[in-house]
Write a protein that holds these residues in place. Structure first.
Motif, PDB file in Angstrom:
ATOM      1  N   SER A 155      43.542  45.098 -37.088  1.00 23.34           N
ATOM      2  CA  SER A 155      43.854  43.730 -36.660  1.00 23.34           C
ATOM      3  C   SER A 155      42.614  42.971 -36.218  1.00 23.34           C
ATOM      4  O   SER A 155      42.649  41.747 -36.056  1.00 23.34           O
ATOM      5  CB  SER A 155      44.873  43.759 -35.511  1.00 23.34           C
ATOM      6  OG  SER A 155      46.098  44.324 -35.938  1.00 23.34           O
ATOM      7  N   SER A 206      43.815  37.323 -41.231  1.00 20.75           N
ATOM      8  CA  SER A 206      43.822  38.465 -40.317  1.00 20.75           C
ATOM      9  C   SER A 206      45.255  38.711 -39.887  1.00 20.75           C
ATOM     10  O   SER A 206      46.183  38.062 -40.380  1.00 20.75           O
ATOM     11  CB  SER A 206      42.935  38.196 -39.092  1.00 20.75           C
ATOM     12  OG  SER A 206      43.572  37.281 -38.214  1.00 20.75           O
ATOM     13  N   SER A 207      45.427  39.591 -38.940  1.00 26.81           N
ATOM     14  CA  SER A 207      46.766  39.870 -38.433  1.00 26.81           C
ATOM     15  C   SER A 207      47.379  38.656 -37.743  1.00 26.81           C
ATOM     16  O   SER A 207      48.597  38.552 -37.627  1.00 26.81           O
ATOM     17  CB  SER A 207      46.706  41.046 -37.444  1.00 26.81           C
ATOM     18  OG  SER A 207      47.974  41.334 -36.925  1.00 26.81           O
ATOM     19  N   CYS A 323      51.427  37.945 -42.353  1.00 25.86           N
ATOM     20  CA  CYS A 323      50.066  38.478 -42.354  1.00 25.86           C
ATOM     21  C   CYS A 323      49.994  39.767 -41.537  1.00 25.86           C
ATOM     22  O   CYS A 323      49.344  40.740 -41.944  1.00 25.86           O
ATOM     23  CB  CYS A 323      49.096  37.448 -41.796  1.00 25.86           C
ATOM     24  SG  CYS A 323      48.921  35.960 -42.817  1.00 25.86           S
ATOM     25  N   HIS A 324      50.661  39.774 -40.398  1.00 25.61           N
ATOM     26  CA  HIS A 324      50.664  40.985 -39.557  1.00 25.61           C
ATOM     27  C   HIS A 324      51.321  42.147 -40.292  1.00 25.61           C
ATOM     28  O   HIS A 324      50.856  43.297 -40.206  1.00 25.61           O
ATOM     29  CB  HIS A 324      51.400  40.702 -38.250  1.00 25.61           C
ATOM     30  CG  HIS A 324      51.492  41.903 -37.357  1.00 25.61           C
ATOM     31  ND1 HIS A 324      50.406  42.418 -36.673  1.00 25.61           N
ATOM     32  CD2 HIS A 324      52.543  42.732 -37.047  1.00 25.61           C
ATOM     33  CE1 HIS A 324      50.779  43.476 -35.982  1.00 25.61           C
ATOM     34  NE2 HIS A 324      52.065  43.693 -36.194  1.00 25.61           N
ATOM     35  N   ILE A 327      48.835  43.641 -42.626  1.00 24.34           N
ATOM     36  CA  ILE A 327      47.813  44.423 -41.921  1.00 24.34           C
ATOM     37  C   ILE A 327      48.360  45.788 -41.524  1.00 24.34           C
ATOM     38  O   ILE A 327      47.643  46.795 -41.576  1.00 24.34           O
ATOM     39  CB  ILE A 327      47.308  43.669 -40.682  1.00 24.34           C
ATOM     40  CG1 ILE A 327      46.617  42.361 -41.096  1.00 24.34           C
ATOM     41  CG2 ILE A 327      46.349  44.541 -39.872  1.00 24.34           C
ATOM     42  CD1 ILE A 327      45.414  42.548 -41.974  1.00 24.34           C
ATOM     43  N   THR A 328      49.633  45.856 -41.164  1.00 24.11           N
ATOM     44  CA  THR A 328      50.225  47.151 -40.790  1.00 24.11           C
ATOM     45  C   THR A 328      50.307  48.116 -41.971  1.00 24.11           C
ATOM     46  O   THR A 328      50.539  49.304 -41.777  1.00 24.11           O
ATOM     47  CB  THR A 328      51.642  46.955 -40.215  1.00 24.11           C
ATOM     48  OG1 THR A 328      52.476  46.310 -41.193  1.00 24.11           O
ATOM     49  CG2 THR A 328      51.606  46.113 -38.952  1.00 24.11           C
TER      50      THR A 328
END
Length: 347
Positions: A155, A206-207, A323-324, A327-328
């Motif tokens: 993150s 990004s996250s 987006c998060h 990222i995960t």
């Protein structure tokens, strides 16, 4: 038991006649172990009724009715070997080679044997970057180094990439309902141009979400790229990370790895994430680009200005939650690269 059979990947649904040899073996094995039919159906990749019919037919001793097969199991296995030697052969080539081996079968039998006996289907192949041995080893080494990175660490990464968007999206987009003889009707045609107008963008995510877009008008040289970093990368970092530290991700394009670019990043105190070559499957911003293109399918801009506005609007509409979620997926991407020994993955 799940790991023993679940990795086979057979998902053909249908009646007993459509079960593959592997599916029948799975059903017989699990039935002997006393497993319930719902569990067996899930493991074999077929319906519960297919499991029930197969088991009941076998227990009753009833022989399969219908026309006798014109090929033997040995001849069928020879077809499977032909397919494995070169899976890119079309049906005509497979049928020709199979008959040249002394097998008397029609094209329909060739297709049916490959599909029903061994679960093969002719599909459009996915397109992945060509990786040589050195690049695969580099990806594998990189993945092992990042294996223990947590989602919290990912993150802190600002992912970036250049992308191209065209007015024409190839074969994507809505289909058309038409009657026979209307194929060439103007109302049923999808227009195309030889050299469609396009825009090139640079973006970051990004996250916490996506940053502002940069529309590129010229070829990206080292000086041009440094202008992008100055006016778009740093503002993106300020917007997404506030005063927190971050790591910048970029691919190995010549403008990115130039000495002057490295000096610029070092002078501005920007830490850069080491990155393996030809690895778009490791960059979640590639998925963001795919999301944007899917959202734009039903929006048909007529010129470059409308295309630019559509891309900008669609890019800004991507929520931080999406987006998060991307990222995960980074730990899973790393695991997939290690499992594939550096080869391309499904991401």
């Amino acid at each position: 038991m799940v790991s023993q059979f679940g990795s086979l990947g057979y998902t053909i649904m249908g009646k007993t006649a459509d079960l593959t040899v592997v599916q029948k073996t799975i059903i017989n094995t699990l039935h002997k172990e006393g497993k319930p039919q719902t569990f067996i159906a899930k493991e074999a990749g077929c319906s519960q009724s297919a499991v029930s019919k197969h088991v009941n037919r076998k227990l009753s001793g009833r022989k399969k009715c219908g026309r006798k097969r014109c090929t033997t199991n040995r001849e069928n296995r020879s077809l499977m070997r032909i397919v494995k030697q070169n899976p890119f052969k079309n049906l005509s080539e497979l049928h020709k080679e199979w008959t040249e081996a002394g097998v008397k079968a029609s094209r329909a039998t060739t297709h049916r044997c490959g599909r029903k006996e061994f679960g093969y289907s002719c599909r459009i192949p996915l397109v992945k970057p060509l990786l040589n041995h050195r690049q695969r080893q580099s990806r594998l080494t990189w993945a092992k180094e990042k294996k223990n990175w947590t989602v919290a660490q990912w993150s802190k990464v600002l992912f970036s990439d250049e992308s191209k968007f065209c007015i024409s999206f190839g074969n994507q987009g809505p289909r058309v309902w038409r009657k026979g003889g209307e194929a060439h009707s103007p109302s049923c045609l999808k227009s195309s141009v030889k050299f469609p107008q396009s825009v090139m963008i640079w973006g970051a995510m990004s996250s916490a979400g996506v940053g502002p877009l940069c529309f590129l008008k010229t070829k990206v040289t080292a000086p041009v790229y440094q202008e992008i970093l100055e006016h778009f990368m740093l503002p993106s970092a300020d917007q997404l990370f506030k005063d927190a530290d971050f790591i910048f991700q970029q691919d190995l394009a010549p403008a990115h790895t130039a000495k002057s670019t490295k000096s610029w990043l070092n002078d501005h105190g920007v830490g850069v994430l080491d990155w393996p070559a030809n690895s778009p499957d490791l960059n979640p911003i590639e998925n963001v680009r795919g999301i944007v293109k899917r959202k734009m399918r039903n929006k048909r801009p007529k010129n470059a200005d409308e295309l630019k506005a559509t891309v900008k609007e669609t890019w800004a509409s991507i929520p931080p939650q999406q987006c998060h979620k991307l990222i995960t997926s980074m730990p899973r991407r790393i695991e997939a690269v290690i499992k594939a020994k550096g080869a391309p993955t499904k991401y």
